[in-house]
Design a protein around this motif. Structure first.
Motif, PDB file in Angstrom:
ATOM      1  N   GLY A   1       9.920  15.148  -4.997  1.00  0.00           N
ATOM      2  CA  GLY A   1      10.975  15.986  -4.436  1.00  0.00           C
ATOM      3  C   GLY A   1      12.063  16.279  -5.442  1.00  0.00           C
ATOM      4  O   GLY A   1      12.553  17.405  -5.561  1.00  0.00           O
ATOM      5  N   GLY A   2      12.432  15.235  -6.200  1.00  0.00           N
ATOM      6  CA  GLY A   2      13.454  15.426  -7.225  1.00  0.00           C
ATOM      7  C   GLY A   2      12.990  16.350  -8.327  1.00  0.00           C
ATOM      8  O   GLY A   2      13.752  17.177  -8.827  1.00  0.00           O
ATOM      9  N   GLU A   3      11.708  16.206  -8.723  1.00  0.00           N
ATOM     10  CA  GLU A   3      11.175  17.062  -9.781  1.00  0.00           C
ATOM     11  C   GLU A   3      11.111  18.511  -9.342  1.00  0.00           C
ATOM     12  O   GLU A   3      11.388  19.426 -10.122  1.00  0.00           O
ATOM     13  CB  GLU A   3       9.782  16.566 -10.177  1.00  0.00           C
ATOM     14  CG  GLU A   3       9.810  15.242 -10.927  1.00  0.00           C
ATOM     15  CD  GLU A   3       8.422  14.672 -11.132  1.00  0.00           C
ATOM     16  OE1 GLU A   3       7.455  15.234 -10.563  1.00  0.00           O
ATOM     17  OE2 GLU A   3       8.287  13.667 -11.860  1.00  0.00           O
ATOM     18  N   VAL A   4      10.731  18.740  -8.078  1.00  0.00           N
ATOM     19  CA  VAL A   4      10.679  20.110  -7.561  1.00  0.00           C
ATOM     20  C   VAL A   4      12.071  20.726  -7.535  1.00  0.00           C
ATOM     21  O   VAL A   4      12.273  21.878  -7.933  1.00  0.00           O
ATOM     22  CB  VAL A   4      10.056  20.134  -6.151  1.00  0.00           C
ATOM     23  CG1 VAL A   4      10.229  21.512  -5.508  1.00  0.00           C
ATOM     24  CG2 VAL A   4       8.576  19.777  -6.222  1.00  0.00           C
ATOM     25  N   THR A   5      13.046  19.960  -7.062  1.00  0.00           N
ATOM     26  CA  THR A   5      14.422  20.461  -7.035  1.00  0.00           C
ATOM     27  C   THR A   5      14.911  20.791  -8.434  1.00  0.00           C
ATOM     28  O   THR A   5      15.527  21.834  -8.669  1.00  0.00           O
ATOM     29  CB  THR A   5      15.355  19.415  -6.398  1.00  0.00           C
ATOM     30  OG1 THR A   5      14.922  19.164  -5.058  1.00  0.00           O
ATOM     31  CG2 THR A   5      16.792  19.913  -6.377  1.00  0.00           C
ATOM     32  N   GLU A   6      14.600  19.898  -9.375  1.00  0.00           N
ATOM     33  CA  GLU A   6      15.008  20.134 -10.763  1.00  0.00           C
ATOM     34  C   GLU A   6      14.328  21.379 -11.320  1.00  0.00           C
ATOM     35  O   GLU A   6      14.939  22.186 -12.018  1.00  0.00           O
ATOM     36  CB  GLU A   6      14.648  18.922 -11.609  1.00  0.00           C
ATOM     37  CG  GLU A   6      15.059  19.055 -13.069  1.00  0.00           C
ATOM     38  CD  GLU A   6      14.686  17.838 -13.885  1.00  0.00           C
ATOM     39  OE1 GLU A   6      14.817  17.881 -15.111  1.00  0.00           O
ATOM     40  OE2 GLU A   6      14.247  16.833 -13.271  1.00  0.00           O
ATOM     41  N   MET A   7      13.044  21.567 -10.977  1.00  0.00           N
ATOM     42  CA  MET A   7      12.301  22.718 -11.457  1.00  0.00           C
ATOM     43  C   MET A   7      12.877  24.019 -10.928  1.00  0.00           C
ATOM     44  O   MET A   7      13.033  25.003 -11.644  1.00  0.00           O
ATOM     45  CB  MET A   7      10.831  22.605 -11.046  1.00  0.00           C
ATOM     46  CG  MET A   7       9.958  23.746 -11.562  1.00  0.00           C
ATOM     47  SD  MET A   7       8.262  23.601 -11.011  1.00  0.00           S
ATOM     48  CE  MET A   7       8.439  23.988  -9.269  1.00  0.00           C
TER      49      MET A   7
ATOM     50  N   PHE B   1       6.721  10.225  -3.547  1.00  0.00           N
ATOM     51  CA  PHE B   1       7.243  11.325  -2.723  1.00  0.00           C
ATOM     52  C   PHE B   1       8.675  11.669  -3.122  1.00  0.00           C
ATOM     53  O   PHE B   1       9.030  12.830  -3.321  1.00  0.00           O
ATOM     54  CB  PHE B   1       7.178  10.938  -1.246  1.00  0.00           C
ATOM     55  CG  PHE B   1       7.859  11.921  -0.330  1.00  0.00           C
ATOM     56  CD1 PHE B   1       7.234  13.106   0.042  1.00  0.00           C
ATOM     57  CD2 PHE B   1       9.132  11.656   0.169  1.00  0.00           C
ATOM     58  CE1 PHE B   1       7.859  14.008   0.885  1.00  0.00           C
ATOM     59  CE2 PHE B   1       9.771  12.552   1.002  1.00  0.00           C
ATOM     60  CZ  PHE B   1       9.130  13.732   1.367  1.00  0.00           C
ATOM     61  N   TYR B   2       9.507  10.643  -3.243  1.00  0.00           N
ATOM     62  CA  TYR B   2      10.900  10.865  -3.647  1.00  0.00           C
ATOM     63  C   TYR B   2      10.972  11.481  -5.047  1.00  0.00           C
ATOM     64  O   TYR B   2      11.757  12.399  -5.306  1.00  0.00           O
ATOM     65  CB  TYR B   2      11.674   9.541  -3.642  1.00  0.00           C
ATOM     66  CG  TYR B   2      12.034   9.023  -2.267  1.00  0.00           C
ATOM     67  CD1 TYR B   2      12.436   9.888  -1.258  1.00  0.00           C
ATOM     68  CD2 TYR B   2      11.973   7.657  -1.989  1.00  0.00           C
ATOM     69  CE1 TYR B   2      12.759   9.398  -0.008  1.00  0.00           C
ATOM     70  CE2 TYR B   2      12.301   7.164  -0.738  1.00  0.00           C
ATOM     71  CZ  TYR B   2      12.691   8.044   0.258  1.00  0.00           C
ATOM     72  OH  TYR B   2      13.026   7.573   1.492  1.00  0.00           O
ATOM     73  N   ARG B   3      10.143  10.959  -5.951  1.00  0.00           N
ATOM     74  CA  ARG B   3      10.173  11.451  -7.329  1.00  0.00           C
ATOM     75  C   ARG B   3       9.723  12.914  -7.397  1.00  0.00           C
ATOM     76  O   ARG B   3      10.309  13.727  -8.103  1.00  0.00           O
ATOM     77  CB  ARG B   3       9.280  10.572  -8.209  1.00  0.00           C
ATOM     78  CG  ARG B   3       9.357  10.941  -9.689  1.00  0.00           C
ATOM     79  CD  ARG B   3       8.721   9.867 -10.553  1.00  0.00           C
ATOM     80  NE  ARG B   3       7.303   9.676 -10.267  1.00  0.00           N
ATOM     81  CZ  ARG B   3       6.811   8.595  -9.666  1.00  0.00           C
ATOM     82  NH1 ARG B   3       7.606   7.614  -9.295  1.00  0.00           N
ATOM     83  NH2 ARG B   3       5.519   8.485  -9.438  1.00  0.00           N
TER      84      ARG B   3
ATOM     85  N   ARG C   1       0.814  -1.214   0.000  1.00  0.00           N
ATOM     86  CA  ARG C   1       0.000   0.000   0.000  1.00  0.00           C
ATOM     87  C   ARG C   1       0.854   1.274   0.000  1.00  0.00           C
ATOM     88  O   ARG C   1       0.513   2.257  -0.674  1.00  0.00           O
ATOM     89  CB  ARG C   1      -0.920   0.009   1.235  1.00  0.00           C
ATOM     90  CG  ARG C   1      -1.986  -1.050   1.243  1.00  0.00           C
ATOM     91  CD  ARG C   1      -3.078  -0.764   0.185  1.00  0.00           C
ATOM     92  NE  ARG C   1      -4.175  -1.717   0.315  1.00  0.00           N
ATOM     93  CZ  ARG C   1      -4.232  -2.888  -0.285  1.00  0.00           C
ATOM     94  NH1 ARG C   1      -3.230  -3.276  -1.052  1.00  0.00           N
ATOM     95  NH2 ARG C   1      -5.260  -3.691  -0.119  1.00  0.00           N
ATOM     96  N   PHE C   2       1.956   1.249   0.743  1.00  0.00           N
ATOM     97  CA  PHE C   2       2.686   2.495   0.959  1.00  0.00           C
ATOM     98  C   PHE C   2       3.921   2.685   0.085  1.00  0.00           C
ATOM     99  O   PHE C   2       4.373   3.818  -0.097  1.00  0.00           O
ATOM    100  CB  PHE C   2       3.093   2.610   2.435  1.00  0.00           C
ATOM    101  CG  PHE C   2       1.974   3.000   3.342  1.00  0.00           C
ATOM    102  CD1 PHE C   2       1.486   4.293   3.344  1.00  0.00           C
ATOM    103  CD2 PHE C   2       1.408   2.067   4.203  1.00  0.00           C
ATOM    104  CE1 PHE C   2       0.449   4.651   4.184  1.00  0.00           C
ATOM    105  CE2 PHE C   2       0.370   2.415   5.044  1.00  0.00           C
ATOM    106  CZ  PHE C   2      -0.118   3.717   5.036  1.00  0.00           C
ATOM    107  N   SER C   3       4.477   1.620  -0.481  1.00  0.00           N
ATOM    108  CA  SER C   3       5.696   1.802  -1.269  1.00  0.00           C
ATOM    109  C   SER C   3       5.482   2.699  -2.491  1.00  0.00           C
ATOM    110  O   SER C   3       6.354   3.525  -2.811  1.00  0.00           O
ATOM    111  CB  SER C   3       6.281   0.451  -1.679  1.00  0.00           C
ATOM    112  OG  SER C   3       5.352  -0.298  -2.447  1.00  0.00           O
ATOM    113  N   PRO C   4       4.336   2.613  -3.202  1.00  0.00           N
ATOM    114  CA  PRO C   4       4.141   3.543  -4.325  1.00  0.00           C
ATOM    115  C   PRO C   4       4.079   5.007  -3.867  1.00  0.00           C
ATOM    116  O   PRO C   4       4.548   5.900  -4.568  1.00  0.00           O
ATOM    117  CB  PRO C   4       2.796   3.102  -4.930  1.00  0.00           C
ATOM    118  CG  PRO C   4       2.645   1.676  -4.498  1.00  0.00           C
ATOM    119  CD  PRO C   4       3.242   1.617  -3.127  1.00  0.00           C
TER     120      PRO C   4
END
Length: 299
Positions: A79-85, A75-77, A67-70
């Motif tokens: 965070g990375g997209e926000v940092t990249e943006m 969440f990790y993805r 249930r929680f791994s996706p």
């Protein structure tokens, strides 16, 4: 249930080792074990079988993992997209009436760059009418314009920034400089210094003069607001203007409020559709609105 506990549980599940998961999370083994124990106590079940081959998920633990791994991966993805943006270079293009940023908002561009160093600001100086046409030409174009308050919304959507009552700008030796306020009709015999027809000011002056039954005596007109202000400072005529910060170069000028109720101008962002602006443009609009609410650059 804390997200941190779920995050740590997922990591322990994937490593199948409390020791290795703790190292990957840069925390102690004891801290990770305690975190998982707290999660097990909250859920009321065991999540791992501890074996000689490592930590194996129980049936309940597998359910929690599925249930929680996706969610954790998303969440990790994200965070990375926000940092990249935030790190990606972007350009905010704004067509603006020339006097606005220079006279009224001298600090906002610098402050925006401080907060968003990866954003490049491309400020296009245009006349009022040119800014309007620029916005009408493309749904993704953004403009900052000053026009009569009751005109906003006639051709475009808008976000209001600030409203001013127009004032009379005169030399300190002019008889009207001592007045607390004036009616526009009292300017019948004055010499007007006017911006050219690409600005909305001349039309307002002409319309208002017509209401009082006279034709304004135009002594000089120019697209250069600084030049007109300089001439007013030399007592060459009167200037109808919004109140702008005066420098030492114009220390002999005085502002006198105009009493007429409809002599108000507003500064606003204009656009065809806010949702069609790109995100950097929307961010700049919201940034400037927030600055205005805080009175950071109020005169």
């Amino acid at each position: 249930m804390e997200f941190k506990h779920i995050e740590y549980f997922i990591k322990a599940s994937e490593y199948k080792s409390i020791t290795q998961a703790a190292e990957a999370l840069f925390i102690s083994q004891q801290a990770l074990s305690k975190c998982i124990q707290n999660l097990e106590a909250e859920l009321g079940c065991r999540l791992f079988h501890r074996t000689s081959k490592g930590s194996i998920l129980t049936d309940e633990g597998q359910l929690v993992y599925d249930r929680f791994s996706p969610i954790v991966r998303k969440f990790y993805r994200t965070g990375g997209e926000v940092t990249e943006m935030l790190n990606d270079k972007k350009t905010v293009t704004i067509a603006n009436s020339p006097m606005l940023f220079g006279f009224l908002f001298p600090d906002v561009l610098y402050a925006f760059k401080e907060q968003y160093p990866n954003y490049e600001l491309d400020i296009l100086d245009r006349s009022d009418r040119e800014v309007m046409q620029y916005v009408l030409d493309c749904p993704s174009h953004l403009g900052l314009i000053i026009e009569p308050e009751h005109w906003h919304g006639r051709q475009t959507q808008f976000t209001l920034i600030r409203t001013y009552r127009l004032q009379l700008c005169v030399h300190k030796d002019h008889p009207l400089s001592k007045r607390k306020s004036v009616r526009f009709g009292e300017l019948k015999n004055e010499k007007f210094l006017l911006l050219d027809e690409q600005s909305y000011y001349p039309q307002i002056v002409k319309d208002k003069a017509a209401e009082y039954g006279f034709e304004p005596n135009i002594a000089f007109r120019s697209a250069d607001h600084h030049l007109l202000t300089s001439l007013a400072n030399q007592n060459k005529g009167i200037l109808i203007n919004i109140p702008v910060p005066m420098t030492d170069l114009f220390k002999d000028l005085r502002f006198v409020p105009i009493e007429d109720e409809d002599m108000t101008f507003s500064i606003a962002f204009i656009y065809q559709d806010y949702e069609k602006l790109d995100k950097p443009q929307q961010r700049f609009v919201e940034f400037m609105r927030e600055y205005e609410r805080q009175d950071v650059y109020a005169p």
